[in-house]
Scaffold this motif. Structure first.
Motif, PDB file in Angstrom:
ATOM      1  N   ASP A 104      17.132 -79.384  24.212  1.00 46.97           N
ATOM      2  CA  ASP A 104      16.974 -78.599  22.981  1.00 46.97           C
ATOM      3  C   ASP A 104      15.924 -79.221  22.068  1.00 46.97           C
ATOM      4  O   ASP A 104      15.094 -78.519  21.480  1.00 46.97           O
ATOM      5  N   VAL A 105      15.992 -80.532  21.931  1.00 51.35           N
ATOM      6  CA  VAL A 105      15.042 -81.225  21.057  1.00 51.35           C
ATOM      7  C   VAL A 105      13.620 -81.065  21.586  1.00 51.35           C
ATOM      8  O   VAL A 105      12.673 -80.839  20.821  1.00 51.35           O
ATOM      9  N   THR A 106      13.476 -81.156  22.903  1.00 52.07           N
ATOM     10  CA  THR A 106      12.156 -80.975  23.501  1.00 52.07           C
ATOM     11  C   THR A 106      11.639 -79.551  23.267  1.00 52.07           C
ATOM     12  O   THR A 106      10.476 -79.349  22.883  1.00 52.07           O
ATOM     13  N   THR A 107      12.513 -78.579  23.477  1.00 56.73           N
ATOM     14  CA  THR A 107      12.129 -77.178  23.269  1.00 56.73           C
ATOM     15  C   THR A 107      11.718 -76.938  21.818  1.00 56.73           C
ATOM     16  O   THR A 107      10.710 -76.263  21.546  1.00 56.73           O
ATOM     17  N   ALA A 108      12.506 -77.478  20.895  1.00 53.83           N
ATOM     18  CA  ALA A 108      12.186 -77.311  19.474  1.00 53.83           C
ATOM     19  C   ALA A 108      10.853 -77.966  19.140  1.00 53.83           C
ATOM     20  O   ALA A 108      10.034 -77.402  18.396  1.00 53.83           O
TER      21      ALA A 108
ATOM     22  N   GLY B 179       7.050 -76.546  17.519  1.00 54.54           N
ATOM     23  CA  GLY B 179       6.565 -77.006  16.218  1.00 54.54           C
ATOM     24  C   GLY B 179       7.597 -77.636  15.322  1.00 54.54           C
ATOM     25  O   GLY B 179       7.285 -78.048  14.197  1.00 54.54           O
ATOM     26  N   PHE B 180       8.856 -77.744  15.794  1.00 51.78           N
ATOM     27  CA  PHE B 180       9.915 -78.367  14.994  1.00 51.78           C
ATOM     28  C   PHE B 180       9.993 -79.858  15.368  1.00 51.78           C
ATOM     29  O   PHE B 180      10.705 -80.243  16.293  1.00 51.78           O
ATOM     30  N   ALA B 181       9.263 -80.674  14.676  1.00 51.58           N
ATOM     31  CA  ALA B 181       9.149 -82.096  15.026  1.00 51.58           C
ATOM     32  C   ALA B 181      10.458 -82.827  14.755  1.00 51.58           C
ATOM     33  O   ALA B 181      11.138 -82.580  13.745  1.00 51.58           O
ATOM     34  N   LEU B 182      10.801 -83.732  15.669  1.00 55.88           N
ATOM     35  CA  LEU B 182      11.999 -84.551  15.493  1.00 55.88           C
ATOM     36  C   LEU B 182      11.775 -85.564  14.376  1.00 55.88           C
ATOM     37  O   LEU B 182      10.826 -86.357  14.416  1.00 55.88           O
TER      38      LEU B 182
ATOM     39  N   LEU C 215      15.338 -81.989  12.176  1.00 50.99           N
ATOM     40  CA  LEU C 215      14.033 -81.479  12.583  1.00 50.99           C
ATOM     41  C   LEU C 215      13.242 -81.053  11.356  1.00 50.99           C
ATOM     42  O   LEU C 215      13.809 -80.551  10.374  1.00 50.99           O
ATOM     43  N   ALA C 216      11.944 -81.240  11.420  1.00 42.82           N
ATOM     44  CA  ALA C 216      11.079 -80.846  10.307  1.00 42.82           C
ATOM     45  C   ALA C 216      10.701 -79.372  10.422  1.00 42.82           C
ATOM     46  O   ALA C 216      10.436 -78.864  11.514  1.00 42.82           O
TER      47      ALA C 216
ATOM     48  N   LEU D  73      15.585 -69.671  19.029  1.00 40.97           N
ATOM     49  CA  LEU D  73      15.098 -70.565  20.069  1.00 40.97           C
ATOM     50  C   LEU D  73      16.239 -71.335  20.741  1.00 40.97           C
ATOM     51  O   LEU D  73      16.229 -71.548  21.959  1.00 40.97           O
ATOM     52  N   LEU D  74      17.238 -71.756  19.936  1.00 44.12           N
ATOM     53  CA  LEU D  74      18.354 -72.569  20.445  1.00 44.12           C
ATOM     54  C   LEU D  74      19.678 -71.882  20.114  1.00 44.12           C
ATOM     55  O   LEU D  74      20.424 -72.312  19.229  1.00 44.12           O
TER      56      LEU D  74
END
Length: 423
Positions: A100-104, A108-111, A127-128, A145-146
């Motif tokens: 999920d984090v990778t997909t985000a 454009g949703f940076a960790l 996430l930013a 997205l998630l």
């Protein structure tokens, strides 16, 4: 044109005798109904308003307060997808996998960071918000997205309709860890005050915390005060979780969740929260986890009126929801609502401590909740889920029935600690 006076300035003028104290209903911070300002010219005494006019007035005030919070803290606070204030530029995800984090991130949703909140064992990802997107639109996009993850803003909770003005005063703390079972309080910091002599340990959960506030000091005095303010549990130790500090985005769900985790680690049996805001996935999970480990949470229903959205955390299952009454045991007309109501307690025609060694008249459901929490801890001195039901039954036995016979939507199961009011 309205004349708006910052609450801290108003308090200083009152203490100095430069202005008369307002009627209790006009005191709109802390624990009052407007929040960051006092409108000394246009706010009428709420008790004199017809029900319809009162409801509309409270709705207008609530919306004005939220708009002011976002406007005054621009860059730190923004509206989410439901027009609730939240930390700007940040999304909170619980139940997120590495994929999920990778997909985000690819979208454009940076960790920003990952965290496991100690004590309640909840994993969260921050996430930013992508550059150029509003917080509300970013939430909607990430949910698409998630779809399996819990995604929300880091919502901000206000002190039953008020902010916590910062006071140039020493922060009350014993200077060492409290070792005996203590009452927990999530609010602003507590100032040194002659009415607060029991052991106090303060911990900050946001920038600039712990920092003394008028609201936090008042709540603490109603919990454990003695002398000029009679708390409902004098002599008890107090753990203070300051979730506001000097942070414009203080009082957020993450800070509250961390505070709950601290209480669980310290074995706190009962905690009081005189804060209100929207439902939030992180906060809901944090409360459920803390409850499962034995913490009983008492919360105020707020002061935005019966037409306002249900207040959280008071509306979460298992949370003890508290409303307020005046000196004649009448329900406060500005009291908000929760999805359930457990008890009423004094919330007006009473005194509480504030920084500077003074006491002032207070009004609001903020001040009712600590009285119930302090009485409950007498029956529930140790965090043990198996003892919760018996403790609630013992508290029910103390409750004095008001209104129609039996539990009702105005007073819950009755009035707790009616004799606790310091006049």
């Amino acid at each position: 044109m309205k004349s708006l006076i910052p609450f801290a300035k108003y308090m200083a003028l009152c203490v100095a005798g430069a202005v008369p104290a307002m009627s209790a209903a006009q005191i709109v911070a802390p624990g009052g109904i407007v929040g960051r300002t006092i409108d000394s010219l246009s706010l009428p005494d709420l008790d004199s308003l017809p029900v319809g006019a009162l409801t509309q007035r409270l709705q207008d005030i609530r919306l004005d307060r939220l708009e002011a919070l976002v406007r005054e803290s621009r860059g730190s606070v923004a509206f989410d997808d439901r027009r609730n204030p939240a930390v700007s530029g940040v999304l909170i995800v619980t139940g997120a996998s590495a994929a999920d984090v990778t997909t985000a991130g690819q979208a454009g949703f940076a960790l920003m960071d990952r965290e496991t909140i100690e004590g309640i064992d909840i994993d969260i990802v921050r996430l930013a918000v992508p550059k150029g997107q509003s917080l509300g639109n970013a939430i909607k996009a990430l949910r698409t997205l998630l779809p399996a993850a819990d995604i929300s803003a880091d919502n901000i909770y206000v002190q039953s309709g008020a902010s916590a003005p910062q006071i140039a005063a020493g922060v009350q703390s014993s200077g060492r860890a409290v070792v005996r079972p203590a009452i927990g309080m999530i609010d602003g910091g507590v100032a040194t005050h002659p009415a607060i002599t029991s052991p106090v340990e303060a911990q900050g959960f946001t920038r600039g915390a712990p920092s003394a506030s008028a609201h936090g000091t008042a709540i603490a005095s109603l919990l454990i005060g003695s002398g000029s303010v009679r708390g409902a549990a004098p002599g008890k130790a107090l753990l203070v979780a300051d979730v506001y500090g000097t942070d414009p985005a203080g009082g957020n769900a993450t800070a509250i969740a961390r505070a709950l985790g601290w209480f669980v680690r310290r074995g706190v049996p009962v905690a009081t929260i005189s804060l209100v805001g929207p439902a939030n996935p992180l906060l809901g999970k944090a409360i459920a986890s803390a409850q499962g480990k034995g913490l009983v949470i008492v919360a105020a229903v707020g002061n935005d009126g019966p037409a306002a959205p249900p207040a959280f955390p008071a509306s979460y299952p298992g949370v003890i929801a508290v409303t307020g009454v005046d000196g004649r045991d009448r329900a406060l007309p500005e009291a908000g609502r929760a999805q359930h109501l457990d008890y009423a307690a004094p919330g007006a025609d009473m005194l509480a401590a504030v920084p500077g060694g003074k006491t002032v008249r207070v009004r609001g459901t903020s001040y009712a909740a600590p009285l119930v929490a302090a009485r409950l801890v007498q029956h529930y001195p140790v965090a043990d889920p198996a003892r919760r039901a018996a403790a609630i039954r013992a508290l029910d036995a103390e409750a004095r029935d008001l209104g129609g016979k039996g539990a009702d939507k105005t007073y819950g199961r009755g009035l707790i600690c009616g004799i606790c009011r310091t006049r």
